[in-house]
Scaffold this motif. Structure first.
Motif, PDB file in Angstrom:
ATOM      1  N   VAL C  17      72.840  25.410   4.100  1.00 38.28           N
ATOM      2  CA  VAL C  17      72.987  26.463   2.987  1.00 38.28           C
ATOM      3  C   VAL C  17      71.488  26.347   2.410  1.00 38.28           C
ATOM      4  CG1 VAL C  17      73.687  26.732   0.586  1.00 38.28           C
ATOM      5  CG2 VAL C  17      75.325  26.123   2.651  1.00 38.28           C
ATOM      6  N   VAL C  18      70.865  25.271   2.081  1.00 37.51           N
ATOM      7  CA  VAL C  18      69.548  25.124   1.607  1.00 37.51           C
ATOM      8  C   VAL C  18      68.660  25.835   2.219  1.00 37.51           C
ATOM      9  CG1 VAL C  18      67.777  23.540   0.739  1.00 37.51           C
ATOM     10  CG2 VAL C  18      69.968  22.868   0.263  1.00 37.51           C
ATOM     11  N   CYS C  19      68.610  25.552   3.762  1.00 36.72           N
ATOM     12  CA  CYS C  19      67.604  26.210   4.371  1.00 36.72           C
ATOM     13  C   CYS C  19      67.825  27.596   4.321  1.00 36.72           C
ATOM     14  CB  CYS C  19      67.816  25.740   6.028  1.00 36.72           C
ATOM     15  SG  CYS C  19      67.211  24.446   6.148  1.00 36.72           S
ATOM     16  N   LEU C  20      68.944  28.351   4.605  1.00 39.01           N
ATOM     17  CA  LEU C  20      69.045  29.871   4.522  1.00 39.01           C
ATOM     18  C   LEU C  20      68.591  30.311   2.996  1.00 39.01           C
ATOM     19  CD1 LEU C  20      72.518  30.503   6.197  1.00 39.01           C
ATOM     20  CD2 LEU C  20      70.386  30.967   6.963  1.00 39.01           C
ATOM     21  N   THR C  21      68.875  29.809   2.035  1.00 34.00           N
ATOM     22  CA  THR C  21      68.420  30.258   0.756  1.00 34.00           C
ATOM     23  C   THR C  21      66.736  30.073   0.648  1.00 34.00           C
ATOM     24  OG1 THR C  21      70.314  29.046  -0.018  1.00 34.00           O
ATOM     25  CG2 THR C  21      68.935  30.042  -1.941  1.00 34.00           C
ATOM     26  N   ALA C  22      66.392  28.989   1.174  1.00 34.18           N
ATOM     27  CA  ALA C  22      64.823  29.031   1.243  1.00 34.18           C
ATOM     28  C   ALA C  22      64.419  29.829   1.966  1.00 34.18           C
ATOM     29  CB  ALA C  22      64.647  27.652   1.692  1.00 34.18           C
ATOM     30  N   PHE C  23      64.806  30.395   3.282  1.00 30.84           N
ATOM     31  CA  PHE C  23      64.260  31.241   3.879  1.00 30.84           C
ATOM     32  C   PHE C  23      64.397  32.550   3.188  1.00 30.84           C
ATOM     33  CE2 PHE C  23      66.054  35.027   6.310  1.00 30.84           C
ATOM     34  CZ  PHE C  23      64.854  35.419   6.783  1.00 30.84           C
ATOM     35  N   ALA C  24      65.362  32.908   2.503  1.00 26.33           N
ATOM     36  CA  ALA C  24      65.560  34.167   1.846  1.00 26.33           C
ATOM     37  C   ALA C  24      64.221  34.273   0.745  1.00 26.33           C
ATOM     38  CB  ALA C  24      66.770  34.332   0.908  1.00 26.33           C
ATOM     39  N   TYR C  25      64.329  33.219  -0.032  1.00 25.36           N
ATOM     40  CA  TYR C  25      63.194  33.164  -1.076  1.00 25.36           C
ATOM     41  C   TYR C  25      61.845  32.994  -0.467  1.00 25.36           C
ATOM     42  CZ  TYR C  25      66.230  34.457  -4.556  1.00 25.36           C
ATOM     43  OH  TYR C  25      67.259  35.182  -5.040  1.00 25.36           O
ATOM     44  N   LEU C  26      61.706  32.353   0.732  1.00 23.01           N
ATOM     45  CA  LEU C  26      60.236  32.402   1.415  1.00 23.01           C
ATOM     46  C   LEU C  26      59.871  33.698   1.841  1.00 23.01           C
ATOM     47  CD1 LEU C  26      60.354  29.162   3.768  1.00 23.01           C
ATOM     48  CD2 LEU C  26      58.957  29.664   1.678  1.00 23.01           C
ATOM     49  N   THR C  27      60.480  34.500   2.282  1.00 18.70           N
ATOM     50  CA  THR C  27      60.366  36.116   2.375  1.00 18.70           C
ATOM     51  C   THR C  27      59.786  36.785   1.193  1.00 18.70           C
ATOM     52  OG1 THR C  27      62.466  36.772   2.119  1.00 18.70           O
ATOM     53  CG2 THR C  27      61.728  36.427   4.305  1.00 18.70           C
ATOM     54  N   TYR C  28      60.620  36.536   0.001  1.00 18.12           N
ATOM     55  CA  TYR C  28      60.259  37.109  -1.262  1.00 18.12           C
ATOM     56  C   TYR C  28      58.868  36.507  -1.735  1.00 18.12           C
ATOM     57  CZ  TYR C  28      60.181  37.524  -6.367  1.00 18.12           C
ATOM     58  OH  TYR C  28      59.728  37.908  -7.435  1.00 18.12           O
ATOM     59  N   LEU C  29      58.611  35.189  -1.664  1.00 20.65           N
ATOM     60  CA  LEU C  29      57.162  34.624  -2.154  1.00 20.65           C
ATOM     61  C   LEU C  29      56.265  35.201  -1.412  1.00 20.65           C
ATOM     62  CD1 LEU C  29      56.239  31.986  -3.673  1.00 20.65           C
ATOM     63  CD2 LEU C  29      56.487  30.847  -1.754  1.00 20.65           C
ATOM     64  N   GLU C  30      56.464  35.337   0.207  1.00 24.13           N
ATOM     65  CA  GLU C  30      55.454  35.692   1.040  1.00 24.13           C
ATOM     66  C   GLU C  30      55.098  37.061   0.498  1.00 24.13           C
ATOM     67  OE1 GLU C  30      55.530  35.252   5.108  1.00 24.13           O
ATOM     68  OE2 GLU C  30      53.344  35.405   5.118  1.00 24.13           O
ATOM     69  N   ARG C  31      56.026  37.918   0.386  1.00 20.42           N
ATOM     70  CA  ARG C  31      55.636  39.210  -0.267  1.00 20.42           C
ATOM     71  C   ARG C  31      54.956  39.221  -1.395  1.00 20.42           C
ATOM     72  NH1 ARG C  31      61.054  42.913   0.854  1.00 20.42           N
ATOM     73  NH2 ARG C  31      59.854  44.368   0.288  1.00 20.42           N
ATOM     74  N   ARG C  32      55.168  38.403  -2.431  1.00 18.93           N
ATOM     75  CA  ARG C  32      54.672  38.535  -3.713  1.00 18.93           C
ATOM     76  C   ARG C  32      53.231  38.038  -3.456  1.00 18.93           C
ATOM     77  NH1 ARG C  32      57.494  40.678  -8.006  1.00 18.93           N
ATOM     78  NH2 ARG C  32      55.689  40.158  -9.315  1.00 18.93           N
ATOM     79  N   VAL C  33      53.043  36.900  -2.783  1.00 17.22           N
ATOM     80  CA  VAL C  33      51.494  36.418  -2.398  1.00 17.22           C
ATOM     81  C   VAL C  33      50.753  37.420  -1.839  1.00 17.22           C
ATOM     82  CG1 VAL C  33      50.439  34.482  -1.447  1.00 17.22           C
ATOM     83  CG2 VAL C  33      52.728  33.908  -2.537  1.00 17.22           C
ATOM     84  N   LEU C  34      51.258  38.191  -0.900  1.00 18.07           N
ATOM     85  CA  LEU C  34      50.547  38.606  -0.125  1.00 18.07           C
ATOM     86  C   LEU C  34      50.150  40.242  -0.903  1.00 18.07           C
ATOM     87  CD1 LEU C  34      52.007  39.230   3.672  1.00 18.07           C
ATOM     88  CD2 LEU C  34      49.888  38.112   2.748  1.00 18.07           C
ATOM     89  N   SER C  35      51.133  40.704  -1.611  1.00 15.63           N
ATOM     90  CA  SER C  35      50.591  41.800  -2.501  1.00 15.63           C
ATOM     91  C   SER C  35      49.538  41.163  -3.659  1.00 15.63           C
ATOM     92  CB  SER C  35      51.943  42.179  -3.418  1.00 15.63           C
ATOM     93  OG  SER C  35      52.649  41.282  -4.147  1.00 15.63           O
ATOM     94  N   TRP C  36      49.816  40.042  -4.014  1.00 20.68           N
ATOM     95  CA  TRP C  36      48.998  39.547  -5.073  1.00 20.68           C
ATOM     96  C   TRP C  36      47.566  39.243  -4.487  1.00 20.68           C
ATOM     97  CZ3 TRP C  36      47.461  33.977  -5.501  1.00 20.68           C
ATOM     98  CH2 TRP C  36      46.466  33.703  -6.886  1.00 20.68           C
ATOM     99  N   PHE C  37      47.413  38.933  -3.098  1.00 20.91           N
ATOM    100  CA  PHE C  37      45.982  39.022  -2.614  1.00 20.91           C
ATOM    101  C   PHE C  37      45.464  40.330  -2.386  1.00 20.91           C
ATOM    102  CE2 PHE C  37      46.918  34.507  -1.039  1.00 20.91           C
ATOM    103  CZ  PHE C  37      45.670  34.165  -1.194  1.00 20.91           C
ATOM    104  N   GLN C  38      46.572  41.424  -2.123  1.00 24.10           N
ATOM    105  CA  GLN C  38      45.917  42.573  -1.617  1.00 24.10           C
ATOM    106  C   GLN C  38      45.894  43.570  -2.935  1.00 24.10           C
ATOM    107  OE1 GLN C  38      48.884  43.464   1.353  1.00 24.10           O
ATOM    108  NE2 GLN C  38      47.760  42.228   2.824  1.00 24.10           N
ATOM    109  N   TRP C  39      45.926  42.808  -4.141  1.00 22.00           N
ATOM    110  CA  TRP C  39      45.883  43.712  -5.374  1.00 22.00           C
ATOM    111  C   TRP C  39      46.940  44.784  -5.537  1.00 22.00           C
ATOM    112  CZ3 TRP C  39      42.337  41.422  -8.535  1.00 22.00           C
ATOM    113  CH2 TRP C  39      42.172  42.095  -9.547  1.00 22.00           C
ATOM    114  N   ARG C  40      47.959  44.479  -5.260  1.00 23.07           N
ATOM    115  CA  ARG C  40      49.203  45.391  -5.523  1.00 23.07           C
ATOM    116  C   ARG C  40      50.432  44.864  -6.120  1.00 23.07           C
ATOM    117  NH1 ARG C  40      52.525  45.098  -1.174  1.00 23.07           N
ATOM    118  NH2 ARG C  40      51.609  43.953   0.734  1.00 23.07           N
TER     119      ARG C  40
END
Lengths: 109, 206, 377
Positions: C17-40
């Motif tokens: 359960v923890v891993c699946l939740t972590a996966f879901a929020y890792l995708t969110y984190l990655e999208r936010r971090v990438l957008s932050w790097f790319q000025w969007r």
């Protein structure tokens, strides 16, 4: 009669069956890769027997692990053998379209 | 029946089925994968025989490296449509091979039975002293150190020789598989200095 | 015995359960971090700060139409995502996350981890081959060559701390980093080994500078071009889980595991352990209830430390993804065989020198066994 000693004697027979399947493959198949895989199966059957013997002969008085060490060596040597063997097969594939162990009877390509 | 015995029967069944599957698969890629299944089930049997290090090595070396090499060669060079290698070369090769192999199997089983091992092996040499109990009493189930001690004390020389053998095999494989004819335009780009590249071109032009 | 099995099952379910939740929020984190790097801006519409975006993504993936190519090898096509997904999850079951918080703590965990990481490659290879698509097939071939090459660097990097400690058990590895056994000279081998491990791990999990198997500018999306719906979603799941498992292992081997930092020679873990983990010593003999409370406090603090360290490494992976261009294929092979492998061999040699020159290393893990029993005849 404990379960573990049943497992040891069973493993010997399993090893015999797997080895036999490997022999059958070498006898009826003609493709070098498939034959090679059957040889690997035979090596593993021998390894299984070695590990089973080790499990049986281990005792407090003489805690020998020679069987496992031999199996370890067999795995290492099998890796070397596969590297060379597959290299030869790749060289064969590069030289001719159709690869058949019955047609490979020359030492030079 | 203990957990070990149930696990053993399960793994033995998988091992035999996958070995037969390897032999009878029509697609060579399937053959390779059946063999991977076989090696993995053998790894679990090693674990049941209290050989945890061999379990891991079987997974890493056999299932993880050797079979991936096989898969590479099969995918690269064997067409799944080609069927001619399935046909036996001789008439009745399959039947004769089957008979001989069954005879061979009976011979081994008879040998094991006649030597009395099948019976002797049902009672341990020394009551209560087994590898499994010994290891569990030591530093916990699956401790790799006994094998390490044994390997690096009694068998150091074979171990070192094995490393030499692996080196020789690596060089040999490189030499055998190298394509001498198309050396100039190899897939792996040249790391030689630029001067020699120009030399090659001049030779080609000449 | 039944309670033991029940306990293992409960821990396993918690892990999944923890891993699946972590996966879901890792995708969110990655999208936010990438957008932050790319000025969007990045995903910010579903829920507050876009926090429900992973759920929306999941629902969308499940509801999509499921397509199976007609010429595909059906069985292998269906098995492939399961292999890459379950191998990554099994890797996680090997990793302790806190002081006395673990599912398993095998004495050969390092070897099993290496074995699983090579088995995970079968998922990618089979996906590419069974789709019967040229691009997917190229992805599969690339993946085979890449995994075989970079596994060497991975294994050699892990061997450095293993040799110093003298144990393959993950909880023993952390002993190097305890204040009483730490030696500054370790940095000479452990720091380069850590870098080597992270680079190899990036290649092994096919993260961006090394994502040749999926490389969208050359191969569409490589090995999973023909996958759709939930089966497609299982590949990123496996990828993220594999990446997190690699980061977690790197934390254990090169960042001191779940231990709290040591400040000025004072080990905070021991300090916390003294106060909350060992109440008998501080407040005299306690009843069972208090032992449970203090142990969970110790477990919680170490687990949080561990998660924070792992997240830090994952953020480094994302940072590299946002800034580095992809390797060319021949560069990838040359880098693996001509740079990482020799570097790994040199490091293992140096670690061997350490073991010879400084015999009393590694928190005494070697001396826990009755050595005399195994000395040969």
């Amino acid at each position: 009669m404990s379960d573990m000693s049943v497992v040891v004697s069973n493993s010997l027979f399993l090893s015999a069956v797997l080895f036999t399947i490997g022999v059958l493959g070498v006898m009826i198949r003609r493709h070098p890769v498939i034959i090679f895989m059957c040889i690997e199966l035979m090596l593993n059957a021998a390894n299984l027997a070695l590990v089973a013997f080790n499990d049986y002969h281990y005792s407090k008085a003489w805690p020998a692990l020679d069987g496992q060490v031999y199996a370890f060596m067999v795995i290492a040597i099998a890796a070397a053998e596969v590297a060379v063997g597959l290299a030869i097969i790749v060289a064969l594939f590069k030289r001719r379209e159709r690869v058949d162990v019955d047609e490979i009877n020359l030492l030079r390509g | 029946m203990s957990i070990e015995l149930i696990g053993w029967w399960l793994m033995a069944a998988i091992a035999v089925v996958s070995a037969i599957g390897m032999l009878s698969a029509r697609n060579p890629v399937h053959s390779v994968l059946w063999l991977v299944v076989n090696f993995t089930s053998l790894a679990v049997i090693y674990l049941i025989h209290s050989a945890p290090v061999l379990f891991a090595i079987q997974l890493i070396v056999y299932a993880g490296a050797i079979m991936v090499l096989f898969l590479f060669v099969v995918m690269f060079f064997m067409s799944p449509q080609a069927r001619q290698w399935l046909r036996p070369a001789l008439k009745g090769q399959l039947v004769l091979g089957g008979i001989l192999v069954v005879a061979f199997l009976l011979l081994i089983i008879w040998g094991v039975g006649a030597s009395g091992m099948g019976i002797v092996f049902n009672t341990p040499l020394i009551e209560g002293a087994s590898l499994a109990t010994d290891l569990t009493a030591g530093a916990g189930m699956g401790d790799p150190r006994p094998l390490g001690w044994w390997l690096f004390s009694n068998h150091v020389l074979p171990f070192e020789l094995t490393s030499l053998l692996l080196l020789i095999a690596m060089i040999g494989a490189l030499m055998v598989a190298r394509d001498l004819k198309s050396e100039g335009r190899a897939i792996v780009p040249e790391t030689a200095p630029v001067v020699s590249d120009e030399d090659d071109e001049q030779e080609v032009l000449a | 015995m039944p309670q033991d099995i029940l306990l293992i099952l409960v821990r396993g379910v918690i892990l999944v359960v923890v891993c699946l939740t972590a996966f879901a929020y890792l995708t969110y984190l990655e999208r936010r971090v990438l957008s932050w790097f790319q000025w969007r801006v990045g995903p910010n519409r579903v829920g507050p700060w876009g926090l429900f975006q992973p759920i929306a993504d999941g629902v969308k993936a499940i509801l999509k139409q499921e397509l199976i190519p007609r010429r595909a090898d059906k069985v292998l096509y269906l098995i492939a995502p399961i292999i890459s997904f379950s191998a990554a999850f099994t890797m996680f079951s090997l990793i302790p996350v806190g002081e006395r918080v673990f599912l398993t703590d095998l004495p050969i965990a390092v070897l099993v981890f290496l074995g699983l990481s090579s088995l995970a490659a079968y998922g990618v290879i089979l996906a590419g081959w069974s789709s019967q698509n040229r691009y997917s097939f190229m992805g599969a071939l690339r993946s085979i060559a890449q995994v075989i090459s970079y596994e060497l660097g991975l294994g050699l990097a892990l061997m450095v701390p293993v040799m110093i400690v003298g144990s393959l058990k993950i909880t023993d590895i952390g002993n190097i980093y305890r204040a009483e056994t730490w030696h500054p000279a370790y940095l000479f081998v452990l720091l380069p080994a850590g870098v080597l491990f992270l680079v190899s791990a990036m290649a092994e999990t096919a993260r961006i500078p090394f994502d040749l198997p999926e490389c969208e500018s050359e191969l569409v999306t490589g090995f999973h071009t023909e996958y759709s719906s939930l089966k497609y979603a299982m590949f990123p799941m496996g990828e993220y889980m594999g990446m997190s498992a690699m980061c977690a292992i790197a934390v254990h081997f090169f960042l001191g595991g779940y231990l709290l930092p040591a400040i000025g020679g004072v080990d905070l873990t021991n300090w916390v352990g003294l106060i909350v983990g060992n109440p008998d010593a501080v407040w005299g003999p306690q009843e069972g209830y208090w032992t449970v409370v203090s142990l969970s406090a110790l477990g919680l603090s170490t687990t949080l430390t561990f998660v924070a360290k792992t997240l830090f490494l994952i953020l480094i992976f994302m940072w590299i993804r946002a800034t580095e261009p992809r390797f060319r294929y021949d560069q990838l092979m040359q880098f693996g065989w001509k740079v990482l492998l020799p570097a790994g061999l040199v490091l293992v040699f140096l670690a061997a020198l350490f073991v010879v020159l400084m015999p009393d290393l590694g928190g005494g893990a070697q001396s826990t066994m009755e050595v005399s029993m195994y000395v040969p005849r």
